[in-house]
Design a protein around this motif. Sequence first.
Motif, PDB file in Angstrom:
ATOM      1  N   LEU A   1       8.895  -6.094   6.609  1.00 54.22           N
ATOM      2  CA  LEU A   1       8.646  -4.832   7.307  1.00 54.22           C
ATOM      3  C   LEU A   1       8.595  -5.004   8.822  1.00 54.22           C
ATOM      4  CD1 LEU A   1       6.021  -3.162   4.941  1.00 54.22           C
ATOM      5  CD2 LEU A   1       8.420  -2.584   5.223  1.00 54.22           C
TER       6      LEU A   1
ATOM      7  N   LEU B   1      -0.682  -5.944   3.965  1.00 51.50           N
ATOM      8  CA  LEU B   1       0.132  -5.029   4.756  1.00 51.50           C
ATOM      9  C   LEU B   1      -0.725  -4.151   5.657  1.00 51.50           C
ATOM     10  CD1 LEU B   1       2.908  -3.814   2.264  1.00 51.50           C
ATOM     11  CD2 LEU B   1       3.092  -5.484   4.107  1.00 51.50           C
TER      12      LEU B   1
ATOM     13  N   LEU C   1       3.087   5.546   7.411  1.00 52.27           N
ATOM     14  CA  LEU C   1       2.930   4.919   6.092  1.00 52.27           C
ATOM     15  C   LEU C   1       1.529   5.154   5.533  1.00 52.27           C
ATOM     16  CD1 LEU C   1       4.754   1.514   6.671  1.00 52.27           C
ATOM     17  CD2 LEU C   1       5.531   3.423   5.257  1.00 52.27           C
TER      18      LEU C   1
ATOM     19  N   THR D   1       7.856   0.770   1.128  1.00 56.98           N
ATOM     20  CA  THR D   1       6.504   0.320   0.763  1.00 56.98           C
ATOM     21  C   THR D   1       6.152   0.741  -0.663  1.00 56.98           C
ATOM     22  OG1 THR D   1       5.613   2.282   1.894  1.00 56.98           O
ATOM     23  CG2 THR D   1       5.610   0.213   3.108  1.00 56.98           C
TER      24      THR D   1
END
Length: 493
Positions: free
Chosen positions: A217, A261, A272, A232
Amino acid sequence: MLTTEPLPTAFLLTVCGALLALSVLFSRASGRFGIPVALLFLGVGMAAGSDGPGGIDFDNYGFAFRLGTVALVLILFDGGLNTPLSAIHSALRPAAVLATVGVILTAALMGAAAHFLFHFSWTQALLLGAIVSSTDAAAVFSVLRGSGLHLKRRVGTTLELESGLNDPMAVILTTGLTHTLASGKPPGWELATEALVQMVVGTGMGLAIGYGARHLLKRLRLRVAGLYPVMTLALAFLSFGLPTLLHGSGFLAVYIVGILLGNETIRYRTGLLRVHDALAWLSQVLMFLVLGLLVYPRNLVEVAGVGLGMGLILAFVARPIAVLLCLAPFRFPLGEIVYTGWVGLRGAVPIILATFPVLSNTAGSRDIFNIVFFIVVVNGLVPGATVPWVTRKLGLAARVPEPPQAVLEIASTQLLKGELSSFYIGKASAVTGERLADLPFPPGSAAMLLVRGQELLAPKGDTVFQPGDHVYVFGHAEDLPLLRLLFGQQEDE
């Protein structure tokens, strides 16, 4: 299948939309009446079922199990994304003991109660104890994060970590005892071996996938921002699926990947977090609605006595004793031990685990399912509805400022040099009563936005900071020490 005849798509979507909307609207009553929001979703599902005014005939345990598994993956992944790594160091060891030894102790105590007080066979009693032995991530996350409670860091993080880590042990115990009940063969050392393998493989795969996902990422560049949540989401599913195929704990792995993450600077991070928060809430609503549809209220009446008794034993005896034995070696204050023992909320996980024996067609499985459902409801009402009151009584509420009425965020698909920090101005803050122009700002830093009550203000040279203000400051990483000296601790810390 909701009926014996195929439903038109438009009608099915209408029913789903109505149930989702009712669940969200009724959730407003959660804070007003002190009812955990999960119970409201369950209630809507039961009302929509065949025994309620909705009249939907639903008896598909396999579909409910699959949907619940997917929902738990998304909820655990979101919980990991929002767990700060800095808080884990002080809570990991006690949470790990609660998630393993605590689950076993709770299952044993509940099994003993079911055998001696309600005359279950030992296998059925221990199976019932195993099913309700773990706390529920969805219930704990929604109560601690969705109700506005701000706990002292160690006890809050311990509860959240425990709920994210203890599902594997409960799953292992439940599947092993279900196999025992179906085959008639007593469990042997292979059950302990399986538990160890699942933990080791789940942890190892979670770390491997998590660090690999970090690397991916940070270097992945997509032209469309909406594709980052797709990636994700794919990583969350892979984090569960791959370890599970290798006989590891997918639930443990997906939670670890979420933590790794969530504590890394990645592209489109703000977007996100927002997307996965919405997915977690949608998963929670759908999961509880479907589980509510599975229950026939008339069947609950038949097990009310056993369910009420076992629910009270779980809240007042089994969970507190297990927590006391697990946390005493870590020298937790008595108030924190009592609180952790009380806030061992059960939710969808025990109900999903209760579908295991039903799907295996074991003797008495439907009764066990209904008893587990009753225990979850009792547990939600007795400890769940009293969480805010107990938090205040034991003095475990952290003193944090009210969140700002507006939030300023930067959502970027690029890794930018610089960051936006939010600070709360208290009475003791160094900048209280000072003009913006008089502050020694680092070069390249600037105050971007001031939130004062219901007002949004553009900070200028003659702006005077007042207690209760929330200020958003742009700066670079090397500027943060001086900015913290001026404004204090960042709000997200």
